[in-house]
Design a protein around this motif. Sequence first.
Motif, PDB file in Angstrom:
ATOM      1  N   GLU A  72       0.898  -1.133  -0.009  1.00 21.08           N
ATOM      2  CA  GLU A  72      -0.007  -0.013   0.011  1.00 21.08           C
ATOM      3  C   GLU A  72       0.960   1.382   0.089  1.00 21.08           C
ATOM      4  O   GLU A  72       0.235   2.454  -0.389  1.00 21.08           O
ATOM      5  N   GLY A  73       2.066   1.148   0.462  1.00 23.77           N
ATOM      6  CA  GLY A  73       2.974   2.218   0.495  1.00 23.77           C
ATOM      7  C   GLY A  73       3.765   2.579  -0.664  1.00 23.77           C
ATOM      8  O   GLY A  73       3.587   1.859  -1.685  1.00 23.77           O
ATOM      9  N   ASN A  74       4.415   3.759  -0.667  1.00 15.28           N
ATOM     10  CA  ASN A  74       5.493   4.049  -1.903  1.00 15.28           C
ATOM     11  C   ASN A  74       6.870   4.146  -1.399  1.00 15.28           C
ATOM     12  O   ASN A  74       6.949   5.412  -1.163  1.00 15.28           O
ATOM     13  N   PRO A  75       7.637   3.249  -1.259  1.00 16.70           N
ATOM     14  CA  PRO A  75       8.846   3.330  -0.438  1.00 16.70           C
ATOM     15  C   PRO A  75       9.900   4.154  -1.426  1.00 16.70           C
ATOM     16  O   PRO A  75       9.717   3.682  -2.810  1.00 16.70           O
ATOM     17  N   SER A  76      10.797   4.655  -0.889  1.00 19.72           N
ATOM     18  CA  SER A  76      11.968   5.365  -1.904  1.00 19.72           C
ATOM     19  C   SER A  76      12.869   4.300  -2.248  1.00 19.72           C
ATOM     20  O   SER A  76      12.729   3.064  -1.486  1.00 19.72           O
ATOM     21  N   PHE A  77      13.510   4.280  -3.344  1.00 16.52           N
ATOM     22  CA  PHE A  77      14.587   3.432  -4.000  1.00 16.52           C
ATOM     23  C   PHE A  77      15.501   3.293  -2.549  1.00 16.52           C
ATOM     24  O   PHE A  77      16.095   1.916  -2.507  1.00 16.52           O
ATOM     25  N   GLY A  78      15.982   4.499  -1.878  1.00 16.30           N
ATOM     26  CA  GLY A  78      16.765   4.384  -0.708  1.00 16.30           C
ATOM     27  C   GLY A  78      16.272   3.347   0.356  1.00 16.30           C
ATOM     28  O   GLY A  78      17.062   2.369   0.848  1.00 16.30           O
ATOM     29  N   THR A  79      15.016   3.490   0.595  1.00 16.76           N
ATOM     30  CA  THR A  79      14.411   2.541   1.722  1.00 16.76           C
ATOM     31  C   THR A  79      14.607   1.035   0.961  1.00 16.76           C
ATOM     32  O   THR A  79      14.994   0.043   1.763  1.00 16.76           O
ATOM     33  N   ILE A  80      14.129   0.819  -0.064  1.00 15.56           N
ATOM     34  CA  ILE A  80      14.321  -0.465  -0.738  1.00 15.56           C
ATOM     35  C   ILE A  80      15.982  -1.127  -0.691  1.00 15.56           C
ATOM     36  O   ILE A  80      15.991  -2.011  -0.217  1.00 15.56           O
ATOM     37  N   LEU A  81      16.781  -0.348  -1.144  1.00 15.41           N
ATOM     38  CA  LEU A  81      18.178  -0.791  -0.997  1.00 15.41           C
ATOM     39  C   LEU A  81      18.422  -1.020   0.544  1.00 15.41           C
ATOM     40  O   LEU A  81      19.411  -2.012   0.895  1.00 15.41           O
ATOM     41  N   LYS A  82      18.076  -0.063   1.544  1.00 18.56           N
ATOM     42  CA  LYS A  82      18.380  -0.420   3.038  1.00 18.56           C
ATOM     43  C   LYS A  82      17.896  -1.696   3.429  1.00 18.56           C
ATOM     44  O   LYS A  82      18.566  -2.622   4.076  1.00 18.56           O
ATOM     45  N   VAL A  83      16.640  -1.933   3.090  1.00 21.61           N
ATOM     46  CA  VAL A  83      15.875  -3.120   3.400  1.00 21.61           C
ATOM     47  C   VAL A  83      16.516  -4.449   2.796  1.00 21.61           C
ATOM     48  O   VAL A  83      17.065  -5.439   3.630  1.00 21.61           O
ATOM     49  N   ILE A  84      17.054  -4.327   1.445  1.00 23.67           N
ATOM     50  CA  ILE A  84      17.470  -5.333   0.921  1.00 23.67           C
ATOM     51  C   ILE A  84      19.089  -5.583   1.532  1.00 23.67           C
ATOM     52  O   ILE A  84      19.123  -6.746   1.875  1.00 23.67           O
ATOM     53  N   HIS A  85      19.830  -4.566   1.823  1.00 17.45           N
ATOM     54  CA  HIS A  85      20.998  -4.781   2.385  1.00 17.45           C
ATOM     55  C   HIS A  85      21.045  -5.418   3.832  1.00 17.45           C
ATOM     56  O   HIS A  85      21.492  -6.274   4.164  1.00 17.45           O
ATOM     57  N   ALA A  86      19.933  -4.979   4.755  1.00 16.17           N
ATOM     58  CA  ALA A  86      19.681  -5.461   6.133  1.00 16.17           C
ATOM     59  C   ALA A  86      19.227  -6.758   6.014  1.00 16.17           C
ATOM     60  O   ALA A  86      19.384  -7.653   6.964  1.00 16.17           O
ATOM     61  N   LEU A  87      18.523  -7.150   5.000  1.00 20.52           N
ATOM     62  CA  LEU A  87      18.072  -8.507   4.921  1.00 20.52           C
ATOM     63  C   LEU A  87      19.330  -9.649   4.589  1.00 20.52           C
ATOM     64  O   LEU A  87      18.994 -10.801   4.223  1.00 20.52           O
ATOM     65  N   GLY A  88      20.529  -8.905   4.144  1.00 19.02           N
ATOM     66  CA  GLY A  88      21.464  -9.903   3.706  1.00 19.02           C
ATOM     67  C   GLY A  88      21.311 -10.140   2.351  1.00 19.02           C
ATOM     68  O   GLY A  88      21.869 -11.303   1.923  1.00 19.02           O
ATOM     69  N   LEU A  89      20.591  -9.710   1.718  1.00 22.46           N
ATOM     70  CA  LEU A  89      20.509  -9.672   0.053  1.00 22.46           C
ATOM     71  C   LEU A  89      21.379  -8.683  -0.647  1.00 22.46           C
ATOM     72  O   LEU A  89      21.537  -7.840  -0.214  1.00 22.46           O
ATOM     73  N   LYS A  90      21.395  -9.069  -2.080  1.00 22.90           N
ATOM     74  CA  LYS A  90      22.107  -8.335  -2.868  1.00 22.90           C
ATOM     75  C   LYS A  90      21.567  -8.231  -4.199  1.00 22.90           C
ATOM     76  O   LYS A  90      21.117  -9.173  -4.898  1.00 22.90           O
ATOM     77  N   LEU A  91      21.202  -7.018  -4.776  1.00 24.84           N
ATOM     78  CA  LEU A  91      20.750  -6.913  -6.180  1.00 24.84           C
ATOM     79  C   LEU A  91      21.738  -7.372  -7.210  1.00 24.84           C
ATOM     80  O   LEU A  91      22.993  -6.631  -7.076  1.00 24.84           O
ATOM     81  N   GLN A  92      21.584  -7.915  -8.086  1.00 20.16           N
ATOM     82  CA  GLN A  92      22.470  -8.008  -9.136  1.00 20.16           C
ATOM     83  C   GLN A  92      21.787  -7.777 -10.821  1.00 20.16           C
ATOM     84  O   GLN A  92      20.796  -7.976 -10.714  1.00 20.16           O
ATOM     85  N   VAL A  93      22.556  -7.091 -11.778  1.00 23.24           N
ATOM     86  CA  VAL A  93      22.022  -6.758 -12.733  1.00 23.24           C
ATOM     87  C   VAL A  93      22.795  -7.873 -13.995  1.00 23.24           C
ATOM     88  O   VAL A  93      23.631  -8.216 -13.779  1.00 23.24           O
ATOM     89  N   LYS A  94      21.550  -8.156 -14.650  1.00 25.59           N
ATOM     90  CA  LYS A  94      22.178  -8.793 -15.899  1.00 25.59           C
ATOM     91  C   LYS A  94      21.190  -8.446 -17.018  1.00 25.59           C
ATOM     92  O   LYS A  94      20.238  -7.924 -17.031  1.00 25.59           O
ATOM     93  N   THR A  95      21.727  -8.919 -18.215  1.00 30.22           N
ATOM     94  CA  THR A  95      21.256  -8.380 -19.526  1.00 30.22           C
ATOM     95  C   THR A  95      19.744  -9.304 -19.885  1.00 30.22           C
ATOM     96  O   THR A  95      20.033 -10.473 -19.232  1.00 30.22           O
ATOM     97  N   ILE A  96      18.980  -8.819 -20.463  1.00 30.01           N
ATOM     98  CA  ILE A  96      17.728  -9.781 -20.731  1.00 30.01           C
ATOM     99  C   ILE A  96      17.705 -10.124 -22.080  1.00 30.01           C
ATOM    100  O   ILE A  96      16.736 -10.971 -22.396  1.00 30.01           O
ATOM    101  N   GLY A  97      18.846  -9.793 -22.867  1.00 29.97           N
ATOM    102  CA  GLY A  97      19.048 -10.477 -24.137  1.00 29.97           C
ATOM    103  C   GLY A  97      17.924 -10.234 -25.319  1.00 29.97           C
ATOM    104  O   GLY A  97      17.522 -11.137 -26.001  1.00 29.97           O
ATOM    105  N   LYS A  98      17.620  -8.875 -25.117  1.00 26.86           N
ATOM    106  CA  LYS A  98      16.744  -8.460 -26.223  1.00 26.86           C
ATOM    107  C   LYS A  98      17.339  -8.753 -27.680  1.00 26.86           C
ATOM    108  O   LYS A  98      18.481  -8.598 -27.852  1.00 26.86           O
ATOM    109  N   GLU A  99      16.250  -9.013 -28.380  1.00 25.08           N
ATOM    110  CA  GLU A  99      16.698  -9.390 -30.006  1.00 25.08           C
ATOM    111  C   GLU A  99      16.881  -7.786 -30.840  1.00 25.08           C
ATOM    112  O   GLU A  99      16.096  -6.990 -30.403  1.00 25.08           O
ATOM    113  N   SER A 100      17.706  -7.856 -31.476  1.00 28.66           N
ATOM    114  CA  SER A 100      18.022  -6.502 -32.312  1.00 28.66           C
ATOM    115  C   SER A 100      17.057  -6.433 -33.295  1.00 28.66           C
ATOM    116  O   SER A 100      16.464  -7.569 -33.817  1.00 28.66           O
ATOM    117  N   VAL A 101      16.436  -5.479 -33.369  1.00 29.76           N
ATOM    118  CA  VAL A 101      15.277  -4.972 -34.417  1.00 29.76           C
ATOM    119  C   VAL A 101      15.745  -4.687 -35.800  1.00 29.76           C
ATOM    120  O   VAL A 101      16.701  -3.961 -36.277  1.00 29.76           O
TER     121      VAL A 101
END
Length: 101
Positions: A72-101
Amino acid sequence: MAIVLKQWDIQDHLKTEEDMALYLDACFDEAGDDPVFIAKVLGDIAKARSMTQLAQDTGLGRENLYKALSGEGNPSFGTILKVIHALGLKLQVKTIGKESV
């Protein structure tokens, strides 16, 4: 004979950090562009862990965390990052492999 059903709750199944990481990863795949969905998932993980401990670890108020991570809330990205870090988790980025048009 009556069938007795128990309400299913994800928190009952988030026992380890690996369970939590796999759940969050799967939800990122399903969420699309829905940040509310991800906030709610983080709320599920936080409740399975301990919202009180999470509040202490993030320096954020427990009531504010409940609201922000309720879906129901609208947390800031900073809050999301704090929560993820405090939970002992880590975000990772990967490509999604979009096909070229």
